[in-house]
Design a protein around this motif. Structure first.
Motif, short mmCIF file in Angstrom:
data_model
loop_
_atom_site.label_atom_id
_atom_site.label_comp_id
_atom_site.label_asym_id
_atom_site.label_seq_id
_atom_site.Cartn_x
_atom_site.Cartn_y
_atom_site.Cartn_z
N CYS A 1 0.82 -1.21 0.00
CA CYS A 1 0.00 0.00 0.00
C CYS A 1 0.86 1.27 0.00
O CYS A 1 0.52 2.24 -0.66
CB CYS A 1 -0.90 0.02 1.23
SG CYS A 1 -2.02 -1.41 1.34
N ASP B 1 1.28 3.74 2.08
CA ASP B 1 0.40 4.88 2.31
C ASP B 1 1.16 6.11 2.81
O ASP B 1 1.21 7.12 2.13
CB ASP B 1 -0.71 4.46 3.29
CG ASP B 1 -1.82 5.48 3.41
OD1 ASP B 1 -1.78 6.51 2.70
OD2 ASP B 1 -2.74 5.25 4.20
N ASN C 1 -1.29 -1.08 -4.33
CA ASN C 1 -2.73 -1.19 -4.12
C ASN C 1 -3.44 0.10 -4.49
O ASN C 1 -2.98 1.19 -4.12
CB ASN C 1 -3.03 -1.50 -2.65
CG ASN C 1 -2.58 -2.88 -2.24
OD1 ASN C 1 -1.40 -3.11 -2.00
ND2 ASN C 1 -3.51 -3.81 -2.15
N VAL D 1 -6.82 -0.48 -0.74
CA VAL D 1 -6.26 -0.08 0.56
C VAL D 1 -7.39 0.03 1.59
O VAL D 1 -7.27 -0.47 2.71
CB VAL D 1 -5.48 1.25 0.48
CG1 VAL D 1 -5.04 1.71 1.87
CG2 VAL D 1 -4.26 1.12 -0.43
#
Length: 162
Positions: A34, A36, A61, A66
């Motif tokens: 991910c 992030d 992702n 996510v």
């Protein structure tokens, strides 16, 4: 198009790019995640993964996937921004967004030589491992830097800004 955008590939582009690298005798490493809020743990992991081969393909992702994995408040950073950030790293050669629950379909399409995940996984539970091993490739895990996680970072920010 700038350099970072040019490293974000559609699946068809990624397949032909990886094939060209492999024809040239280059070993292609694949990992996914991910990514992030990027932190030292991510950078250390990705750098070590790339060192296992000549080229690095990152399955990233999508925002929707996510959210399914991490909950409705995630991601904090949208997929376009995450993809650009990952593409800006010199040791990542290609970024491909994927929306499926696991990257298995992406791995089967791209056919990497080396599949890598963090050591919070075992080879037995890494999506796509059987496929890569079945083609004569390698599956490896990399020791993660302890004390770094996006979830912990978000928690720390929340505690500090109440």
């Amino acid at each position: 198009m700038n350099l970072t955008e040019s490293k974000i590939l559609r699946l068809e582009e990624a397949i032909s790019t990886v094939e060209a690298w492999q024809r040239a005798g280059q070993k292609v490493v694949f990992t996914n995640g991910c990514f992030d809020i990027v932190h030292l743990g991510h950078i250390d992991y990705l750098e070590k993964a790339r060192a296992l081969g000549d080229r690095m393909v990152l399955g990233l992702n999508t925002d929707a996937s996510v959210s399914r994995l991490k909950g409705p408040l995630r991601p904090v950073v949208n997929e376009y921004a995450r993809a650009r950030l990952m593409a800006a790293l010199s040791f990542i050669d290609a970024v491909i967004l994927f929306d499926e629950p696991t990257p298995s379909q992406l791995i089967e399409a791209v056919k990497p030589d080396i599949l890598v995940k963090g050591d919070d996984y075992t080879v037995e539970n890494i999506a796509g491992a059987d496929f890569v091993l079945g083609r004569g490739g390698e599956v490896k895990t990399i020791a993660l830097v302890q004390g770094y996680s996006t979830t912990a970072l978000i928690e720390k920010i929340k505690q500090g800004y109440k």
